[in-house]
Design an enzyme around this catalytic site. Structure first.
Site, PDB file in Angstrom:
ATOM      1  N   LYS A 279       0.846  -1.335  -0.046  1.00 25.85           N
ATOM      2  CA  LYS A 279      -0.182  -0.089  -0.012  1.00 25.85           C
ATOM      3  C   LYS A 279       0.998   1.187   0.051  1.00 25.85           C
ATOM      4  O   LYS A 279       0.479   2.423  -0.735  1.00 25.85           O
ATOM      5  CB  LYS A 279      -0.879  -0.188   1.106  1.00 25.85           C
ATOM      6  CG  LYS A 279      -2.086  -1.235   1.254  1.00 25.85           C
ATOM      7  CD  LYS A 279      -2.772  -1.244   0.107  1.00 25.85           C
ATOM      8  CE  LYS A 279      -3.629  -2.287   0.146  1.00 25.85           C
ATOM      9  NZ  LYS A 279      -3.178  -3.763   0.103  1.00 25.85           N
TER      10      LYS A 279
ATOM     11  N   GLU B 107      -3.825   6.669   7.681  1.00 24.06           N
ATOM     12  CA  GLU B 107      -4.365   7.739   6.644  1.00 24.06           C
ATOM     13  C   GLU B 107      -5.496   8.454   7.671  1.00 24.06           C
ATOM     14  O   GLU B 107      -6.190   8.096   8.500  1.00 24.06           O
ATOM     15  CB  GLU B 107      -5.243   6.890   5.597  1.00 24.06           C
ATOM     16  CG  GLU B 107      -4.349   6.605   4.703  1.00 24.06           C
ATOM     17  CD  GLU B 107      -5.149   6.024   3.366  1.00 24.06           C
ATOM     18  OE1 GLU B 107      -4.711   6.321   2.223  1.00 24.06           O
ATOM     19  OE2 GLU B 107      -6.071   5.383   3.417  1.00 24.06           O
TER      20      GLU B 107
ATOM     21  N   HIS C 230     -16.565  -4.266   5.814  1.00 19.96           N
ATOM     22  CA  HIS C 230     -15.655  -4.090   4.522  1.00 19.96           C
ATOM     23  C   HIS C 230     -16.019  -4.999   3.454  1.00 19.96           C
ATOM     24  O   HIS C 230     -14.746  -5.167   2.532  1.00 19.96           O
ATOM     25  CB  HIS C 230     -14.039  -3.863   4.759  1.00 19.96           C
ATOM     26  CG  HIS C 230     -13.977  -2.751   6.074  1.00 19.96           C
ATOM     27  ND1 HIS C 230     -13.953  -1.608   5.775  1.00 19.96           N
ATOM     28  CD2 HIS C 230     -13.747  -2.877   7.413  1.00 19.96           C
ATOM     29  CE1 HIS C 230     -13.717  -0.764   6.879  1.00 19.96           C
ATOM     30  NE2 HIS C 230     -13.754  -1.645   7.873  1.00 19.96           N
TER      31      HIS C 230
ATOM     32  N   ARG D 216      -6.184  -8.353 -10.219  1.00 16.65           N
ATOM     33  CA  ARG D 216      -6.849  -9.511 -10.733  1.00 16.65           C
ATOM     34  C   ARG D 216      -8.195  -9.242 -11.163  1.00 16.65           C
ATOM     35  O   ARG D 216      -8.798  -8.070 -11.236  1.00 16.65           O
ATOM     36  CB  ARG D 216      -6.869 -10.402  -9.462  1.00 16.65           C
ATOM     37  CG  ARG D 216      -7.783  -9.653  -8.358  1.00 16.65           C
ATOM     38  CD  ARG D 216      -8.298 -10.712  -6.914  1.00 16.65           C
ATOM     39  NE  ARG D 216      -8.395  -9.778  -5.978  1.00 16.65           N
ATOM     40  CZ  ARG D 216      -9.578  -9.471  -5.852  1.00 16.65           C
ATOM     41  NH1 ARG D 216     -10.523  -9.795  -6.682  1.00 16.65           N
ATOM     42  NH2 ARG D 216      -9.836  -8.695  -4.624  1.00 16.65           N
TER      43      ARG D 216
END
Length: 500
Positions: free
Chosen positions: A123, A207, A242, A299
Site C-alpha cells: 500500500k 491515513e 468491509h 486480478r
C-alpha cells in the site's frame, strides 16, 4: 512463435463459479481448460465443465490449502505441459511469488507482472505511484509507521478520525478506525498483530479516515503495446465489515464529468505503474464529490460481470488475450456503457445469525431465466456446502435499460431463485433492493448500519407458504407408501397458491 499461438491450454488454479467462468471463455477461444480435483471436493460441479481434470499432487505435508500451494500448482502445470495458469480471484491471484515461479518455469501467468503485483500489493508503494500519477489521496503517513510514538505524532498532524491499515493487506484485515487519542495504543498494536497473522507482515500505515464515503471502483485493462483503457465504474458501497455484498454498474453517484475525472485518474495510475492486464482501481468518494485513491486490485474481481453486462465485453477473454501478447481489440472510443446491471452475491449464510456460514447439501435448486438474467454458479442439486471453502454459491447478475427497471427485474429474479437445503442471503438481497435509500441511489458504505431496519425481507405470503409446506410435508409422511408423490418444493407451492 506468433503471439496468438502461445496459449493452447490453461490450468485454472481455482474452483467453483470462477473456474467455470474461466473454462467457458477458454472453450469459446478454442483453448483447452484444465481443472484441478482436490480430495476435499472430488465430485465438485466445476470439474464437469472443464476439458481435462488433473488430480492435485500428493504431498508429504497437507498444512497448506491446495489452491495456496505454489510449488504443487506450478509442478502440476509443468509436468502436464500446460501453457498458462489463470488464478481467478482470491487464493494466489495477487501473489507476486506465484507469478515469479510461473515465469521461472516458462508458464504464462494470466495477470500482471510480478513487479506490478508486488508494487500494488504494497500500500505504501502503491500510494507513491498514485502520487506520481497525480491521483488524489487522503493525507497520512508517507511510509510504514513502525512505532507507537510515530503513530501518535502522525495523529497529531492529521487529526481524528484516522484509520490504521496493513501495508500488505486487504479485505478489511489489519484495519482499525481510531476516533480519539486514547484509542491509539490499543488500535495500533491490534492492527499490527492482525496484519502479522494475516499477511506475515506487521507493517501498518495511517491515513485520514473518511466518514461514510461511497466505494467506487474503475475497471481498467492494458496491453503490452502501451494501450490503457477503462471500462467504466462499479458501485460497491453495499458492504458489511468491509466485505462487498451487492454491486452495480454504473454508479448512481457519478455524472459524466465526475466519471471522466475518476476514469482519467485510474488510467493515469495504471500507466504510471506500468500496468499490463486486467485491473481495478478503487476510490473513496465523499459527500462533496471529492474522490481519493484507496488501492488497486491486480486480478479479475468477483463483481466483474456487471461491467460485462453494460459493455458487452468478455473481461476474461481480454485478460487471456493480453497474456497471449495480443493487442487490445478495442480502443477507448469503442467502449460504450449501455443500460444498468446489478449483481447479488448469494452466499450460504444465515443472515439472522449475523451472516454466519451455513453448511449443508443443496436438495433442490430453481434459478431464474430470461433476457438480461445471468447466473454464475458452482453448485447443482446435491452439491455440499463445506467449511473448507468460501460461502458464495452463486451470483445473480441482471441487466436492464435503466436503474429503476433493473431493480424491479432483479427482485423478480430473486423471487424465482429458490434453494432448498441451506439458508442463503437471498432475503438480505431483497431487503436491500426494497430499501428506499437504495432505490433513491443516495447511500454510502454506512448503508447497512444506517438505512436498513431489517437484514431480511419477508414476503407477504411467506408465513402462509411455510404453513402450506409443513401441512403438505405432514400429509406426505402419513400417506400409504404406494401413493406417496415427490414432495413439492416452495416455488411449486407458491405457483399453486397463485392459481387458487
Amino acid at each position: 512463435m506468433k503471439a496468438k499461438d502461445k496459449i493452447h491450454s490453461i490450468l485454472i488454479a481455482n474452483r467453483g463459479e470462477i473456474a467455470i467462468r474461466i473454462a467457458r471463455t477458454a472453450k469459446k477461444m478454442g483453448i483447452e481448460s484444465v481443472g484441478i480435483r482436490t480430495q476435499k471436493e472430488p465430485n465438485a460441479f466445476y470439474l464437469s465443465q472443464v476439458d481435462r481434470i488433473l488430480d492435485f499432487p500428493e504431498r508429504e505435508k497437507n498444512d497448506i490449502p491446495e489452491f495456496l500451494d505454489i510449488e504443487s500448482l506450478v509442478l502440476l502445470a509443468k509436468r502436464n505441459k500446460i501453457d498458462a495458469i489463470h488464478p481467478g480471484y482470491g487464493y494466489l491471484s495477487e501473489n507476486a511469488q506465484f507469478a515469479v515461479r510461473c515465469t521461472e518455469e516458462g508458464i504464462i501467468f494470466i495477470g500482471p507482472s510480478p513487479r506490478v503485483i508486488q508494487n500494488m500489493g504494497d500500500k505504501i508503494v502503491a500510494k507513491e505511484i498514485a502520487a506520481k500519477g497525480k491521483v488524489p489521496m487522503l493525507g497520512g503517513s508517507k511510509g510504514s509507521v513502525d512505532t507507537l510514538d510515530e503513530a501518535l505524532e502522525i495523529a497529531k498532524q492529521i487529526g481524528f478520525p484516522l484509520i490504521i491499515k496493513a501495508c500488505a493487506g486487504g479485505g478489511g484485515r489489519g484495519m482499525r478506525i481510531v476516533r480519539k487519542q486514547s484509542e491509539m495504543k490499543q488500535m495500533y498494536f491490534s492492527a499490527a498483530s492482525e496484519a502479522l497473522s494475516a499477511f506475515n507482515n506487521p507493517s501498518v500505515f495511517i491515513e485520514k479516515y473518511l466518514e461514510n464515503p461511497r466505494h467506487i471502483e474503475i475497471q481498467i485493462v492494458a496491453d503490452t503495446f502501451g494501450n490503457v483503457i477503462h471500462l467504466g465504474e462499479r458501485e460497491c458501497s453495499v458492504q458489511r465489515k468491509h466485505q462487498k455484498l451487492l454491486e452495480e454498474a454504473p454508479s448512481p453517484a457519478l455524472d459524466e464529468a465526475l466519471r471522466k475525472k475518476m476514469t482519467d485518474a485510474a488510467v493515469s495510475l495504471a500507466k504510471e505503474a506500468g500496468y499490463i492486464s486486467l485491473g481495478t482501481v478503487e476510490f473513496l468518494l465523499d459527500k462533496d464529490k471529492n474522490f481519493y485513491f484507496m488501492e488497486m486490485n491486480t486480478r479479475v474481481q468477483v463483481e466483474h460481470p456487471v461491467t460485462e453486462m453494460i459493455t458487452g465485453l468478455d473481461l476474461i477473454e481480454l485478460q487471456i488475450r493480453v497474456a497471449n501478447g495480443e493487442k487490445l481489440p478495442i480502443s477507448q472510443e469503442d467502449v460504450k456503457l449501455n443500460g444498468w446491471a446489478i449483481e447479488c452475491r448469494i452466499n450460504a449464510e444465515d443472515v439472522q445469525a449475523g451472516f454466519s456460514p451455513y453448511l449443508g447439501v443443496i436438495k433442490a435448486l430453481h434459478v431464474p431465466h430470461g433476457e438480461g438474467i445471468r447466473i454464475d454458479s458452482g453448485v447443482v442439486v446435491g452439491s455440499e456446502i463445506t467449511p473448507f471453502f468460501d460461502s458464495m454459491v452463486a451470483k445473480l447478475i441482471v441487466h436492464a435499460k435503466d436503474r429503476k427497471t433493473v431493480i424491479s427485474k432483479t427482485l423478480q429474479a430473486l423471487n424465482e431463485f429458490q434453494i432448498k437445503g441451506i439458508k442463503t442471503t437471498i432475503p438480505f438481497d431483497k431487503a436491500v433492493l426494497h430499501n428506499k435509500a437504495f432505490e433513491s441511489g443516495n447511500f454510502d458504505t454506512s448503508f447497512i448500519e444506517k438505512d436498513m431496519d431489517s437484514m431480511v425481507y419477508q414476503e407477504k405470503d411467506e408465513e402462509l407458504l411455510a404453513a402450506l409446506f409443513a401441512v403438505n410435508h405432514f400429509e406426505e409422511q402419513n400417506k400409504p407408501q404406494e401413493n406417496t408423490e415427490e414432495n413439492p418444493d416452495l416455488w411449486t407451492l407458491r405457483n399453486r397458491m397463485n392459481n387458487m
